[in-house]
Motif scaffolding. Structure first.
Motif, mmCIF file in Angstrom:
data_model
loop_
_atom_site.group_PDB
_atom_site.id
_atom_site.type_symbol
_atom_site.label_atom_id
_atom_site.label_comp_id
_atom_site.label_asym_id
_atom_site.label_seq_id
_atom_site.Cartn_x
_atom_site.Cartn_y
_atom_site.Cartn_z
ATOM 1 N N GLY A 416 0.817 -1.215 0.000
ATOM 2 C CA GLY A 416 0.000 0.000 0.000
ATOM 3 C C GLY A 416 0.845 1.257 0.000
ATOM 4 N N MET A 417 1.942 1.255 0.793
ATOM 5 C CA MET A 417 2.845 2.410 0.821
ATOM 6 C C MET A 417 3.497 2.623 -0.544
ATOM 7 S SD MET A 417 3.155 4.318 3.484
ATOM 8 C CE MET A 417 4.810 4.969 3.252
ATOM 9 N N ALA A 418 3.873 1.516 -1.207
ATOM 10 C CA ALA A 418 4.499 1.624 -2.528
ATOM 11 C C ALA A 418 3.543 2.259 -3.530
ATOM 12 C CB ALA A 418 4.948 0.244 -3.007
ATOM 13 N N VAL A 419 2.279 1.839 -3.482
ATOM 14 C CA VAL A 419 1.277 2.408 -4.390
ATOM 15 C C VAL A 419 1.038 3.876 -4.061
ATOM 16 C CG1 VAL A 419 -1.130 2.258 -5.144
ATOM 17 C CG2 VAL A 419 0.188 0.172 -4.804
ATOM 18 N N GLY A 420 0.924 4.191 -2.754
ATOM 19 C CA GLY A 420 0.742 5.582 -2.359
ATOM 20 C C GLY A 420 1.913 6.453 -2.787
ATOM 21 N N LEU A 421 3.140 5.916 -2.647
ATOM 22 C CA LEU A 421 4.329 6.670 -3.063
ATOM 23 C C LEU A 421 4.336 6.894 -4.571
ATOM 24 C CD1 LEU A 421 7.023 7.915 -2.176
ATOM 25 C CD2 LEU A 421 8.075 5.667 -2.504
ATOM 26 N N PHE A 422 3.864 5.891 -5.314
ATOM 27 C CA PHE A 422 3.794 6.027 -6.772
ATOM 28 C C PHE A 422 2.917 7.213 -7.167
ATOM 29 C CE2 PHE A 422 1.111 5.159 -10.506
ATOM 30 C CZ PHE A 422 2.081 5.180 -11.503
ATOM 31 N N PHE A 423 1.766 7.355 -6.514
ATOM 32 C CA PHE A 423 0.864 8.453 -6.862
ATOM 33 C C PHE A 423 1.425 9.801 -6.419
ATOM 34 C CE2 PHE A 423 -2.226 5.004 -7.317
ATOM 35 C CZ PHE A 423 -2.837 5.387 -8.494
ATOM 36 N N VAL A 424 2.163 9.810 -5.300
ATOM 37 C CA VAL A 424 2.810 11.052 -4.875
ATOM 38 C C VAL A 424 3.852 11.479 -5.900
ATOM 39 C CG1 VAL A 424 4.353 12.065 -3.150
ATOM 40 C CG2 VAL A 424 2.394 10.708 -2.414
ATOM 41 N N LEU A 425 4.661 10.515 -6.337
ATOM 42 C CA LEU A 425 5.690 10.816 -7.336
ATOM 43 C C LEU A 425 5.072 11.236 -8.655
ATOM 44 C CD1 LEU A 425 8.248 7.936 -6.660
ATOM 45 C CD2 LEU A 425 8.448 10.347 -6.030
ATOM 46 N N ARG A 426 3.969 10.584 -9.021
ATOM 47 C CA ARG A 426 3.319 10.933 -10.286
ATOM 48 C C ARG A 426 2.762 12.344 -10.240
ATOM 49 N NH1 ARG A 426 -1.895 8.190 -13.215
ATOM 50 N NH2 ARG A 426 -2.945 9.493 -11.683
ATOM 51 N N ALA A 427 2.164 12.702 -9.077
ATOM 52 C CA ALA A 427 1.634 14.065 -8.949
ATOM 53 C C ALA A 427 2.754 15.090 -9.027
ATOM 54 C CB ALA A 427 0.880 14.197 -7.622
ATOM 55 N N ASN A 428 3.882 14.773 -8.370
ATOM 56 C CA ASN A 428 5.026 15.682 -8.417
ATOM 57 C C ASN A 428 5.627 15.737 -9.825
ATOM 58 O OD1 ASN A 428 7.170 17.275 -6.929
ATOM 59 N ND2 ASN A 428 8.426 15.657 -7.829
ATOM 60 N N TYR A 429 5.584 14.594 -10.504
ATOM 61 C CA TYR A 429 6.126 14.483 -11.865
ATOM 62 C C TYR A 429 5.414 15.445 -12.810
ATOM 63 C CZ TYR A 429 7.472 12.004 -16.187
ATOM 64 O OH TYR A 429 7.963 11.678 -17.410
ATOM 65 N N HIS A 430 4.083 15.563 -12.619
ATOM 66 C CA HIS A 430 3.294 16.390 -13.533
ATOM 67 C C HIS A 430 3.223 17.854 -13.106
ATOM 68 C CE1 HIS A 430 1.921 13.213 -16.183
ATOM 69 N NE2 HIS A 430 1.605 12.477 -15.145
ATOM 70 N N SER A 431 3.448 18.140 -11.839
ATOM 71 C CA SER A 431 3.240 19.506 -11.353
ATOM 72 C C SER A 431 4.545 20.238 -11.050
ATOM 73 C CB SER A 431 2.377 19.486 -10.088
ATOM 74 O OG SER A 431 3.047 18.796 -9.048
ATOM 75 N N ALA A 432 5.686 19.640 -11.411
ATOM 76 C CA ALA A 432 6.958 20.249 -11.055
ATOM 77 C C ALA A 432 7.230 21.520 -11.849
ATOM 78 C CB ALA A 432 8.093 19.256 -11.261
ATOM 79 N N PHE A 433 6.708 21.621 -13.074
ATOM 80 C CA PHE A 433 6.929 22.826 -13.878
ATOM 81 C C PHE A 433 5.827 22.948 -14.926
ATOM 82 C CE2 PHE A 433 9.887 19.406 -15.024
ATOM 83 C CZ PHE A 433 9.313 18.983 -16.210
#
Length: 520
Positions: A416-433
């Motif tokens: 569950g933590m791995a999946v949650g981390l994936f979505f955090v990284l994905r959100a950061n991936y798209h909103s970084a710039f």
């Protein structure tokens, strides 16, 4: 200073002592029921409640939080008791206490903030489902063997059907009546009609269910033996009369298992999950506190650690801060930790002098209490709320539930933590710039933190900039810009002159000026 503290704690005795009685009445059936659900002797549950009331509450910095055995740890404890026996389980509990003490000194009280709420809610929902599965046999008066009672899935479908058929043939009518009526009482006691009643609102629903179960079984035994509940389906506390016999019933850990690394894995799991439950409950209690006091989290971890070490050394279950009993404490009008200490004293006296009465309680009553507890942890409303929050919240929630049911609690939490981390990284991936275009003019704005994970999309974005353009790179919103990102921007600026691209920097540091770079 001591006199000041005494004055503070004696000032509210007229509120705290009645509140302590109410918490005791709520805690007693829960202590017994959680012990049964964990595959441990009921005596272990009461020991944990006593330690929670007399040790943890004294050391804790919270005035209103109540500690004791928690339903959320039943899965871990049941697995440990099945694999290592009672002595091994107690050793894991004691070791988990030492780990929690270390966590407190390491200032790990902020650990709860690093677990996504979706994963924590998924963990609690999965525990609720397993709790329901485990208590259904007790609710109908049928005891499955230990392995099938602890396993969510069966390897053989035929074995599953035969298990259901056996349980249907082994139903105790009296147990079904007691569990059904107890559930009805608990549901009715949770309605506004009872909560608003001047007298009944102070009587805990679990206590009413237990009294009904005892009286029903006494009447059935005397008048209608067909509905009588067999002795093996009643609470079985040792017959204790006084402190000396109480001390004689204390069980100790099996220190011979210290060489088994599985014990340490179980202890670490108990420490982590127990600390999470405690910190979440503590946060909820602080919000419910009418005086809005804030409990120190690191001190709470130390207090829970001492309590778990003592509980494990004395034969008790693991302890956490528990929101159900804490809420009952607040609703009953408690002002200080005297109420929690009072509930611990009453638990100790009850197991010392009222074991004969407690042994009249049908397990079906406790099963009803825990079935409702499991439902509250995994109620459909919770699933709907997570679904409405969007796929990014629902996916970690659902995956955590499925992973725990299909594996175990620790592996399920990790997945569950791995999946949650994936979505955090994905959100950061798209909103970084962001790249905004107006004709031949471009604005590349760096948002928040920009890490090496964003290098590939940044390169693709820079390739989309046309020749003969003017580009502004704005880093005023970025707190951190990774070195890889800096290099990517430097390479772009060095090659920009070949394409007649002019670049202006705003609040972007550490970039070497190239021939196409305008001063910031």
């Amino acid at each position: 200073m001591l006199r000041k503290h005494l004055d503070y704690y004696t000032r509210y005795l007229d509120h705290d002592i009645p509140a302590g009685v109410v918490v005791f009445l709520v805690a007693l059936p829960l202590c017994l029921g959680i012990a049964v659900a964990s595959g441990a002797p009921p005596f272990s549950g009461v020991i944990a409640g006593v330690v929670g009331g007399l040790v943890v509450s004294v050391l804790s910095g919270s005035q209103l939080s109540v500690s004791g055995p928690a339903a959320g740890l039943t899965v871990i404890i049941a697995a440990a008791a099945e694999k290592h026996g009672l002595g091994g389980m107690l050793l894991a509990v004691a070791l988990s206490g030492l780990i929690q003490i270390g966590m407190g000194y390491a200032r790990a009280g902020v650990i709860g903030a690093y677990f996504p709420s979706a994963v924590i809610k998924g963990m609690l929902a999965a525990i609720g489902l397993i709790l329901i599965m485990k208590q259904l046999p007790h609710a109908v008066g049928y005891d499955a063997d230990a392995e099938s009672d602890l396993s969510f899935l069966e390897d053989d479908n035929n074995a599953t059907f035969s298990f259901v058929w056996s349980s249907l043939n082994s139903i105790s009518p009296g147990a079904v009546v007691v569990s059904a009526v107890s559930l009805a009482i608990l549901l009715f006691w949770d309605t506004a009609r009872i909560r608003e009643h001047r007298i009944l609102s102070f009587v805990p629903g679990p206590l009413v269910a237990v009294i009904f179960g005892v009286m029903f079984n006494m009447a059935a035994t005397a008048v209608a033996p067909f509905f009588a509940i067999a002795p093996q389906h009643l609470v079985t506390l040792p017959q204790i009369y006084g402190p000396l016999q109480f001390a004689g019933e204390i069980r100790f850990p099996d220190f011979g298992l210290l060489t088994d690394y599985h014990i340490f894995v179980t202890a670490a799991t108990l420490a982590l999950v127990g600390s999470l439950e405690t910190l979440l409950s503590l946060e909820a209690v602080d919000k419910l506190d009418p005086l809005k006091r804030t409990a120190p989290t690191n001190q709470e971890l130390k207090a829970q650690g001492v309590g778990n070490f003592i509980s494990g050394m004395m034969g008790g279950l693991p302890i956490t801060a528990v929101i159900v009993r804490s809420s009952a404490n607040i609703n009953a009008g408690a002002h200080t930790k005297v109420a929690c200490i009072m509930h611990g004293v009453l638990l100790l006296l009850s197991v010392m002098f009222l074991a004969t009465v407690l042994n009249m309680i049908p397990l079906a009553c406790l099963a009803a209490v825990l079935l409702l507890t499991g439902y509250k942890l995994a109620k459909p409303k919770l699933v709907a709320e997570q679904f409405e929050k969007g796929f990014e919240q629902f996916a970690p929630f659902a995956v955590t539930i499925a992973a725990i049911l299909l594996t175990d609690l620790l592996k399920g939490m990790a997945i569950g933590m791995a999946v949650g981390l994936f979505f955090v990284l994905r959100a950061n991936y798209h909103s970084a710039f962001t790249l905004t275009r107006d004709g031949k003019n471009y604005l590349l704005r760096l948002q928040k933190d920009v890490s090496f994970l964003n290098k590939a999309p940044l390169r693709n974005m820079l390739l989309d900039i046309e020749d003969d353009s003017f580009v502004v790179i704005d880093g005023s919103r970025a707190i951190f810009i990774d070195h890889d990102i800096m290099e990517t921007l430097e390479d772009f600026m060095k090659a920009a002159s070949d394409n007649n691209i002019q670049v202006e920097l705003k609040n972007v540091r550490r970039l070497q000026a190239g021939p196409a770079m305008a001063p910031a």
